[in-house]
Write a protein that holds these residues in place. Structure first.
Motif, PDB file in Angstrom:
ATOM      1  N   ASP A 154       0.836  -1.212   0.000  1.00 13.49           N
ATOM      2  CA  ASP A 154       0.000   0.000   0.000  1.00 13.49           C
ATOM      3  C   ASP A 154       0.869   1.259   0.000  1.00 13.49           C
ATOM      4  OD1 ASP A 154      -2.455   1.288  -0.120  1.00 13.49           O
ATOM      5  OD2 ASP A 154      -2.626   1.483   2.061  1.00 13.49           O
ATOM      6  N   LEU A 155       1.912   1.245  -0.823  1.00 15.88           N
ATOM      7  CA  LEU A 155       2.830   2.372  -0.945  1.00 15.88           C
ATOM      8  C   LEU A 155       2.515   3.143  -2.223  1.00 15.88           C
ATOM      9  CD1 LEU A 155       6.147   0.512   0.010  1.00 15.88           C
ATOM     10  CD2 LEU A 155       4.694   1.934   1.490  1.00 15.88           C
ATOM     11  N   PRO A 156       3.020   4.376  -2.345  1.00 12.03           N
ATOM     12  CA  PRO A 156       2.786   5.122  -3.587  1.00 12.03           C
ATOM     13  C   PRO A 156       3.301   4.374  -4.809  1.00 12.03           C
ATOM     14  CG  PRO A 156       3.694   6.557  -1.878  1.00 12.03           C
ATOM     15  CD  PRO A 156       3.762   5.161  -1.344  1.00 12.03           C
ATOM     16  N   ARG A 157       2.638   4.577  -5.911  1.00 11.65           N
ATOM     17  CA  ARG A 157       3.076   3.930  -7.150  1.00 11.65           C
ATOM     18  C   ARG A 157       4.393   4.553  -7.594  1.00 11.65           C
ATOM     19  NH1 ARG A 157       0.666   0.854 -11.114  1.00 11.65           N
ATOM     20  NH2 ARG A 157       1.627   0.983 -13.183  1.00 11.65           N
ATOM     21  N   PRO A 158       5.435   3.765  -7.783  1.00  8.16           N
ATOM     22  CA  PRO A 158       6.739   4.330  -8.162  1.00  8.16           C
ATOM     23  C   PRO A 158       6.756   4.816  -9.608  1.00  8.16           C
ATOM     24  CG  PRO A 158       6.847   1.938  -8.121  1.00  8.16           C
ATOM     25  CD  PRO A 158       5.495   2.308  -7.588  1.00  8.16           C
ATOM     26  N   ARG A 159       7.677   5.719  -9.859  1.00  8.23           N
ATOM     27  CA  ARG A 159       7.942   6.190 -11.210  1.00  8.23           C
ATOM     28  C   ARG A 159       9.377   5.806 -11.581  1.00  8.23           C
ATOM     29  NH1 ARG A 159       6.467  12.389 -10.501  1.00  8.23           N
ATOM     30  NH2 ARG A 159       7.593  11.939  -8.560  1.00  8.23           N
ATOM     31  N   PHE A 160       9.631   5.690 -12.879  1.00  5.71           N
ATOM     32  CA  PHE A 160      10.922   5.172 -13.322  1.00  5.71           C
ATOM     33  C   PHE A 160      11.559   6.102 -14.346  1.00  5.71           C
ATOM     34  CE2 PHE A 160       8.102   1.656 -12.250  1.00  5.71           C
ATOM     35  CZ  PHE A 160       8.875   0.926 -11.349  1.00  5.71           C
ATOM     36  N   LEU A 161      12.867   6.162 -14.313  1.00  3.77           N
ATOM     37  CA  LEU A 161      13.626   6.795 -15.378  1.00  3.77           C
ATOM     38  C   LEU A 161      14.943   6.054 -15.536  1.00  3.77           C
ATOM     39  CD1 LEU A 161      16.089   8.812 -14.147  1.00  3.77           C
ATOM     40  CD2 LEU A 161      14.082  10.090 -13.411  1.00  3.77           C
ATOM     41  N   HIS A 162      15.565   6.215 -16.693  1.00  4.95           N
ATOM     42  CA  HIS A 162      16.828   5.554 -16.972  1.00  4.95           C
ATOM     43  C   HIS A 162      17.943   6.580 -16.846  1.00  4.95           C
ATOM     44  CE1 HIS A 162      14.576   2.364 -19.608  1.00  4.95           C
ATOM     45  NE2 HIS A 162      14.164   2.388 -18.350  1.00  4.95           N
ATOM     46  N   ALA A 163      18.948   6.250 -16.056  1.00  5.13           N
ATOM     47  CA  ALA A 163      20.057   7.167 -15.817  1.00  5.13           C
ATOM     48  C   ALA A 163      21.094   7.019 -16.916  1.00  5.13           C
ATOM     49  CB  ALA A 163      20.676   6.894 -14.460  1.00  5.13           C
ATOM     50  N   VAL A 164      21.316   8.091 -17.652  1.00  2.00           N
ATOM     51  CA  VAL A 164      22.309   8.127 -18.727  1.00  2.00           C
ATOM     52  C   VAL A 164      23.365   9.161 -18.343  1.00  2.00           C
ATOM     53  CG1 VAL A 164      22.711   8.579 -21.170  1.00  2.00           C
ATOM     54  CG2 VAL A 164      20.571   7.485 -20.425  1.00  2.00           C
ATOM     55  N   PRO A 165      24.644   8.800 -18.243  1.00  2.00           N
ATOM     56  CA  PRO A 165      25.672   9.769 -17.838  1.00  2.00           C
ATOM     57  C   PRO A 165      25.698  10.959 -18.799  1.00  2.00           C
ATOM     58  CG  PRO A 165      26.572   7.536 -17.866  1.00  2.00           C
ATOM     59  CD  PRO A 165      25.227   7.461 -18.506  1.00  2.00           C
ATOM     60  N   SER A 166      25.486  12.160 -18.285  1.00  2.00           N
ATOM     61  CA  SER A 166      25.212  13.330 -19.122  1.00  2.00           C
ATOM     62  C   SER A 166      26.079  14.525 -18.715  1.00  2.00           C
ATOM     63  CB  SER A 166      23.715  13.691 -19.004  1.00  2.00           C
ATOM     64  OG  SER A 166      22.907  12.609 -19.429  1.00  2.00           O
ATOM     65  N   PRO A 167      26.103  15.567 -19.541  1.00  2.00           N
ATOM     66  CA  PRO A 167      26.930  16.746 -19.229  1.00  2.00           C
ATOM     67  C   PRO A 167      26.382  17.528 -18.038  1.00  2.00           C
ATOM     68  CG  PRO A 167      26.371  16.663 -21.568  1.00  2.00           C
ATOM     69  CD  PRO A 167      25.499  15.665 -20.884  1.00  2.00           C
ATOM     70  N   GLY A 168      27.269  18.344 -17.459  1.00  2.00           N
ATOM     71  CA  GLY A 168      26.890  19.223 -16.365  1.00  2.00           C
ATOM     72  C   GLY A 168      26.240  20.500 -16.862  1.00  2.00           C
ATOM     73  N   ALA A 169      26.205  21.503 -16.006  1.00  2.00           N
ATOM     74  CA  ALA A 169      25.534  22.775 -16.317  1.00  2.00           C
ATOM     75  C   ALA A 169      26.095  23.395 -17.587  1.00  2.00           C
ATOM     76  CB  ALA A 169      25.679  23.726 -15.132  1.00  2.00           C
ATOM     77  N   ARG A 170      25.215  24.018 -18.341  1.00  2.00           N
ATOM     78  CA  ARG A 170      25.632  24.578 -19.622  1.00  2.00           C
ATOM     79  C   ARG A 170      24.615  25.615 -20.092  1.00  2.00           C
ATOM     80  NH1 ARG A 170      23.575  19.596 -19.515  1.00  2.00           N
ATOM     81  NH2 ARG A 170      21.929  18.971 -20.987  1.00  2.00           N
ATOM     82  N   ARG A 171      25.059  26.413 -21.046  1.00  2.00           N
ATOM     83  CA  ARG A 171      24.135  27.353 -21.687  1.00  2.00           C
ATOM     84  C   ARG A 171      23.365  26.591 -22.764  1.00  2.00           C
ATOM     85  NH1 ARG A 171      25.371  33.623 -22.509  1.00  2.00           N
ATOM     86  NH2 ARG A 171      23.292  34.272 -23.212  1.00  2.00           N
ATOM     87  N   CYS A 172      22.064  26.809 -22.832  1.00  2.00           N
ATOM     88  CA  CYS A 172      21.238  26.085 -23.791  1.00  2.00           C
ATOM     89  C   CYS A 172      21.407  26.663 -25.203  1.00  2.00           C
ATOM     90  CB  CYS A 172      19.764  26.162 -23.399  1.00  2.00           C
ATOM     91  SG  CYS A 172      19.398  25.484 -21.775  1.00  2.00           S
TER      92      CYS A 172
END
Length: 376
Positions: free
Chosen positions: A358-376
């Motif tokens: 009876d816990l909250p329904r989990p959400r999922f994402l896939h972790a992909v090693p990505s760049p740090g802070a940057r200007r868009c």
């Protein structure tokens, strides 16, 4: 539409003007090395592809105006007023950076990083704002400059917001590199980039957001940090980094302090082991280290909870190579190292286990090693 595009659209809608620029910074997962950053230890985070984006425009009246969908707007003079709530993470950066020639800003925020999931949404916001202000005010943003900006963000979170974080989150948000985890030595601030090629090995790093938010300012995180500092004092060492074996903490009479210190000592060793395995290309061998890290966080550091333990156990039972809680604990997220072909099966098992409890329904994402802070 990307987060940066959405931030630009929100800015035009709210402030009826064009921003001077767009910046973003990522959330993070920590592969291993939890609750050791403030103990002078080693940690191995990697930046996520999910980012917090900010659209920023300079003002000439000294005011700080902030907008983020789902949160109350902020409109203050940071020189005379103080901000609480979500806006404190932005106002704290302005306060700690004290950028030269600062005359106020308008900022619209859009985030893909789940709030309260232990994926460092706060550091992502701080890093995006810090990089934006640095570029707008002519401050250095090379690697040394980013190291300095990370220290500014830590100061903002520790001293303005009042959350006793250790600095790992801000470093990876500003200094992450695509395809790599960041080996951060919290004793001297040095970094090394360690390749993490999940796809080549047919693996996925699954992130499970348990839906149980956590807050680092509720006292329990601070209690753990204080316990580590107390253990250092009683052992008469500069930091727990000076210890090299679990039995080195046995002289502590207090059983709670002994467990807290043992976690730090063994977790640092696990980071060193993980780095060696990654450098050797043995990424699958991270599984047992993740399992051992979770047991240590659950039993010695006592920062896990039913939601996290349920997700870890279900993922392991369904075939994950290893799993552990990430972040400060007491809720948040779990990571599971999985064969890519078994991800759907593991997601289903974790969801079913949450339902049985009876816990909250989990959400999922896939972790992909990505760049740090940057200007868009």
């Amino acid at each position: 539409m990307t987060a940066c595009d959405r931030a630009a659209h929100a800015f035009r809608t709210v402030f009826d003007a064009e921003p001077d620029g767009l910046w973003c910074a990522p959330g993070r997962v920590n592969l291993i090395g939890e609750h050791v950053d403030y103990a002078g230890g080693l940690c191995l985070p990697m930046a996520l592809s999910q980012v917090t984006a900010v659209a920023v425009r300079r003002r000439d009246d000294g005011r700080l105006r902030l907008h983020s969908e789902g949160f109350d707007p902020v409109d203050i003079d940071p020189g005379t007023g103080r901000v609480d709530g979500w806006g404190a993470y932005v106002a704290g950066v302005v306060w700690a950076l004290d950028p030269p020639g600062f005359t106020g800003v308008d900022i619209a925020v859009v985030s893909e990083v789940p709030v309260g999931a232990g994926l460092s949404s706060s550091a992502a916001l701080e890093a995006a704002v810090a990089l934006a202000l640095a570029e707008l005010c002519g401050l250095p943003t090379d690697d040394a400059g980013r190291d300095a900006l990370a220290a500014v963000c830590v100061c903002a979170e520790n001293d303005y917001v009042g959350a006793p974080t250790g600095g790992m989150d801000q470093q990876i948000a500003l200094r992450g590199r695509g395809g790599y985890a960041l080996l951060l030595d919290c004793a001297d601030g040095s970094v090394d980039h360690i390749p993490v090629d999940l796809a080549r090995h047919g693996l996925t790093l699954l992130v499970v957001d348990t839906g149980t938010g956590h807050r680092l300012v509720d006292g329990r995180y601070g209690e753990r940090r204080t316990a580590v500092e107390d253990a250092v004092s009683r052992l008469s060492v500069r930091s727990l980094r000076d210890l090299h074996a679990p039995e080195d903490v046995d002289s502590l009479d207090d059983p709670v302090l002994r467990r807290r210190a043992r976690h730090v000592v063994t977790e640092i060793a696990r980071v060193q082991d993980a780095v060696a395995r990654l450098r050797a290309g043995d990424i699958r061998d991270l599984g047992p280290l993740l399992d051992a890290s979770h047991r240590s966080l659950r039993d010695d550091f006592e920062v896990s909870c039913l939601e996290l333990d349920t997700a870890v156990d279900a993922a392991r039972s369904a075939g994950a190579l290893g799993a552990r809680m990430v972040g400060g604990g007491f809720g948040g997220s779990v990571i599971a190292l999985c064969e890519s072909s078994r991800v759907a099966q593991i997601e289903g098992a974790v969801t079913a286990a949450a339902g049985r409890h009876d816990l909250p329904r989990p959400r999922f994402l896939h972790a992909v090693p990505s760049p740090g802070a940057r200007r868009c």
